[in-house]
Enzyme design. Structure first.
Site, PDB file in Angstrom:
ATOM      1  N   GLU A 273      25.231  45.693  41.812  1.00  0.00           N
ATOM      2  CA  GLU A 273      26.061  44.853  40.947  1.00  0.00           C
ATOM      3  C   GLU A 273      25.249  43.710  40.353  1.00  0.00           C
ATOM      4  O   GLU A 273      24.409  43.108  41.039  1.00  0.00           O
ATOM      5  CB  GLU A 273      27.237  44.235  41.723  1.00  0.00           C
ATOM      6  CG  GLU A 273      28.163  45.228  42.374  1.00  0.00           C
ATOM      7  CD  GLU A 273      29.075  45.955  41.412  1.00  0.00           C
ATOM      8  OE1 GLU A 273      29.135  45.563  40.224  1.00  0.00           O
ATOM      9  OE2 GLU A 273      29.735  46.903  41.858  1.00  0.00           O
ATOM     10  N   THR A 274      25.527  43.412  39.105  1.00  0.00           N
ATOM     11  CA  THR A 274      25.078  42.185  38.455  1.00  0.00           C
ATOM     12  C   THR A 274      26.328  41.423  38.033  1.00  0.00           C
ATOM     13  O   THR A 274      27.205  41.988  37.376  1.00  0.00           O
ATOM     14  CB  THR A 274      24.190  42.477  37.240  1.00  0.00           C
ATOM     15  OG1 THR A 274      22.993  43.139  37.687  1.00  0.00           O
ATOM     16  CG2 THR A 274      23.803  41.193  36.520  1.00  0.00           C
TER      17      THR A 274
END
Length: 260
Positions: free
Chosen positions: A46-47
């Protein structure tokens, strides 16, 4: 344009364990396709991107291939960055997202996520699920995620999914869970359909896990461990229609993304 980023190992008090997430604090939103490209470039599970809105924050999460409606570990990582790097002078951070209102609070040296309860319902086609996961299930439930209960922690460790088959099932991903040997329960999470074969530690899945195990074990306070290769410990409380998910976070890298 240059953008500052911070990489945090969430649900860990030391580097190289827990779940890594990239965090960007933005002044204004970037184009959706640019945020997706940035997430693909970092190639982490995830970003997270956060933008201040009023007295709180709006948060969005991207895997390398798609935007997702809820993510626990990257929210924990974002809160850690806002508290420790940007020195937010509060004890509670409020976030708005696709899934509604969230918050993260500092309590006793630990960060606590406040997320909604999600209650899965029985799934009919258990054979396809067992074949995709390569397991014998005690119980198969589903919501936006597949929720599969196994007999033991060792069965969770032994699970070797057929990722291609799992990606074809109509859920974001699959949780496998069982009673733990040293913790109240353990789990693993596989989501090949959204570009994550196995997530190291997943806060959002505990929206389902906590109410299930709280009812089964007749307690509102639990400890959990996600048995991925990196692994991570979570402290869990059920409070009505909300779950509290506690954990540590460690900043491991920072830098600047250069865009032209």
């Amino acid at each position: 344009m240059q953008l500052e980023f911070h990489q945090v190992d969430a649900f860990s008090n030391q580097p190289f364990s827990g779940n890594p997430a990239m965090v960007y604090r933005l002044d204004t939103w970037l184009a959706d396709d640019l945020m997706q490209k940035i997430a693909a470039e970092h190639n982490l599970a995830e970003t997270a991107f956060v933008v201040r809105e009023g007295q709180g924050w709006h948060i969005r999460w991207f895997t390398p291939t798609t935007e997702v409606p809820l993510c626990g570990h990257a929210t924990l990582a974002s809160a850690h960055v806002l508290f420790e790097v940007y020195k937010e002078p509060v004890e509670r951070l409020d976030f708005a997202c696709q899934s509604g209102a969230l918050s993260v609070t500092r309590e006793g040296g630990r960060l606590w996520l406040d997320f909604p309860v999600i209650v899965p319902t029985p799934v009919d086609d258990t054979l396809a699920v067992e074949q995709a996961l390569g397991v014998k299930a005690q119980q198969v439930l589903g919501s936006n995620e597949l929720f599969v209960v196994l007999e033991s922690e060792q069965a969770v460790l032994d699970c070797k999914p057929d990722m291609a088959a799992l990606a074809k099932l109509p859920w974001l991903g699959a949780i496998v869970t069982a009673p733990g040997n040293r913790h109240d329960f353990v789990s693993r999470y596989f989501a090949p359909a959204i570009g994550i074969n196995e997530d190291p530690v997943t806060g959002s899945t505990h929206c389902l896990l906590i109410p299930y195990w709280a009812k089964r074990l007749d307690t509102s306070s639990l400890t959990a461990f996600q048995r991925s290769a990196r692994g991570g410990e979570l402290f869990c409380r059920l409070e009505g229609e909300r779950v509290k998910i506690g954990g540590n976070a460690t900043l491991v890298a920072r830098g600047t993304l250069v865009l032209g």
